[in-house]
Design an enzyme around this catalytic site. Structure first.
Site, short mmCIF file in Angstrom:
data_model
loop_
_atom_site.label_atom_id
_atom_site.label_comp_id
_atom_site.label_asym_id
_atom_site.label_seq_id
_atom_site.Cartn_x
_atom_site.Cartn_y
_atom_site.Cartn_z
N LYS A 1 -14.55 6.60 28.03
CA LYS A 1 -13.75 5.88 27.04
C LYS A 1 -13.83 6.55 25.67
CE LYS A 1 -14.75 1.41 26.46
NZ LYS A 1 -15.08 1.04 25.08
N ARG B 1 -10.77 9.85 21.59
CA ARG B 1 -10.79 11.00 20.67
C ARG B 1 -9.78 12.07 21.08
NH1 ARG B 1 -15.52 8.23 20.47
NH2 ARG B 1 -16.86 8.41 18.65
N ARG C 1 -15.04 -8.83 14.67
CA ARG C 1 -16.05 -7.78 14.52
C ARG C 1 -16.03 -7.16 13.12
NH1 ARG C 1 -15.84 -4.12 19.76
NH2 ARG C 1 -17.79 -3.39 18.86
N ASP D 1 -24.49 0.73 25.15
CA ASP D 1 -23.56 -0.08 25.95
C ASP D 1 -24.15 -0.49 27.30
OD1 ASP D 1 -21.63 0.04 23.99
OD2 ASP D 1 -20.74 1.87 24.79
N ARG E 1 -23.58 -9.55 22.38
CA ARG E 1 -24.08 -9.15 23.71
C ARG E 1 -25.54 -9.52 23.94
NH1 ARG E 1 -21.42 -3.37 24.91
NH2 ARG E 1 -19.46 -4.30 25.55
#
Ligand code: S3P
Length: 462
Positions: free
Chosen positions: A32, A37, A133, A329, A360
């Site tokens: 991802k 990018r 966020r 992550d 999270r």
């Protein structure tokens, strides 16, 4: 107005023990971080960039649409094969409409940097998760190049008036964040002169690597655990082919599933093994996981290899805070692994997990507790104590619009005593389209299915 957000359609799923081992070789979707990018830098380069292995998940498709709206030609040639005809640095144009970045923090934050350095006007928004966020971590430092950002409270929607003549930036990133580092570098790309970004802890370096690949001059000095990056502004970026490796953060799910389901052996091919992304694999090995790399090679400038996981009895682990950036992550799925391990695990220094697609840290604790696994947060540490037996399961996990919480809960259901359900798996589409079908293929049967009474569509039953 049509609602293009994933949450418009809820997709409850349930995962149960397959009753047999997981086995097979597979490829997971493209990385991802690298995919975003590749599209952005392709749009800034002169010439046509060919991208292969691009992740065609919702988050990356948002970036593709945004780059198109900003003037680049972005074309899908085949599966994972995309072509981007760039505008050159400074060549982006003001979009006709609001740019909706969906669920993607990376897309939103990198674009805020890029647009801040361009003489354009744009408005960015996102879904309910992304609108919560924090964005000041990007807009504050990028403002120093001459950009103006307007918002209600430092969150999306944000209006950007990019700098007419961007000034170089000098910034010490206060939290370990590749998105913030990248946003500052992307604004600096448009400025005359050298920008300098310091990060006290090294974070994923795909921006630095890919900018170099397109011809920018980037100097990196290692200082203690961190790095100082210097970028010469206004380089001529030249189109270059990008081969996107398979995403290690997605590979994590089938690999951990194989470690937990007795008798399993699963190989994921062509996984990106950038050292700044490999903290999970190091940690799993410390837990006693059988995890082997074969066919290690370099593809498109990034190290890749085939990763094989075999069912293993795991022991608890103490993960130092310094390792967090290289596996930020992966904590939800590591927590699931720890729920089957013997002993008391502690994952240290996880404050950044509170500002991901969901909180999270809270969502992971709730996932574990709903399935009979004792877990607490102590300061910024996550603590999980277990006896090595399978977790009870039987819980319904709230995913809070977070793809990684959804996939972690489903992995737990494959190995726990009773099935685990998730209230909404729609967001898995952001990063791992086809996840359930792929796991079912490894199981040779439908281990992950729509939750009873909600939908009758089978999920990739072989
Ligand atoms: C990413 C950086 C990380 C990570 C995210 C992708 C990137 O976020 O969590 O999934 O591509 O730069 P932070 O920069 O907020 O740590």
């Amino acid at each position: 107005m049509p609602d293009h957000h994933l949450h418009a359609v809820r997709a409850p799923l349930v995962a149960g023990a397959p009753g047999r081992a997981l086995s097979g070789r597979l490829r997971v979707p493209g990385d991802k971080s690298v995919s975003h990018r590749a599209l952005m830098f392709g749009a800034l380069a002169v010439g046509t960039t060919e991208i292969t292995g691009l992740l065609e998940g919702e988050d990356v498709l948002r970036t593709a649409s945004a780059m198109r709206a900003l003037g680049a030609e972005v074309e899908r040639v085949g599966e994972g094969h995309w072509r981007v005809a760039g505008r050159g640095i400074g060549g982006l144009v003001s979009p006709d409409d609001v740019l909706d970045m969906g669920n993607s923090g990376t897309a939103a934050r990198l674009l805020l940097g890029l647009l801040g350095g361009h003489h354009v006007f744009a408005v960015l928004t996102g879904d309910a998760s992304l609108r919560r966020r924090p964005m000041r971590r990007v807009t504050d430092p990028v403002s120093a190049c001459g950009a103006r950002f307007t918002s209600r409270a430092g969150t999306l929607p944000i209006a950007v008036e990019g700098a007419a003549d961007a000034l170089p930036l000098e910034y010490r990133v206060p939290m370990p964040s590749a998105q913030v580092k990248s946003a500052v570098l992307l604004a600096g790309l448009c400025a005359r002169g050298t920008s300098r970004v310091e990060e006290p802890e090294a974070t994923r370096d795909h921006t630095e690597n890919m900018l170099r690949h397109f011809g920018a001059t980037v100097r990196v000095e290692v200082v203690g655990n961190g790095r100082v990056i210097e970028l010469e502004g206004q380089p001529e970026l030249v189109a270059a082919p990008v081969v996107v490796p398979a995403d290690p953060s997605s590979a994590a799910f089938p690999l951990v599933a194989a470690l937990l389901v007795p008798g399993s052996e699963v190989t994921v091919e062509g996984v990106g093994l950038n050292p700044l992304r490999c903290g999970l694999f190091e940690t799993l090995r410390e837990m006693g996981a059988s995890l082997e790399v074969t066919n290690a090679r370099v593809e498109g400038g990034e190290p890749v290899g085939d990763l094989t996981a075999r069912y293993s009895e795991l022991r608890a682990v103490d993960v130092p805070a310094a390792r967090a950036p290289s596996m930020i992550d992966e904590y939800p799925v590591l927590a699931v692994a720890a729920a089957f391990a013997r002993g008391r695990s502690r994952f240290r220094g996880l404050s950044e997990l509170r500002v991901k697609e969901s909180d999270r840290l809270a969502a992971t604790v709730a996932l574990l507790q709903a399935n009979g696994v004792a877990s607490t947060v102590e300061g910024d540490d996550l603590v999980i104590a277990r006896n090595g037996a399978p977790a009870a399961g039987g819980g319904m996990v709230e995913t809070h619009m977070d793809h990684r919480i959804a996939m972690s809960a489903l992995v737990m259901g494959l190995a726990s005593e009773r099935p685990v359900a998730v209230d909404d798996a729609a967001f898995i589409e952001t990063s791992f389209p086809g996840f359930a079908a792929l796991v079912n293929g490894l199981a040779g049967r439908a281990a992950i299915t729509p939750a009873a009474g909600v939908s009758s569509d089978p999920v990739g039953v072989p």
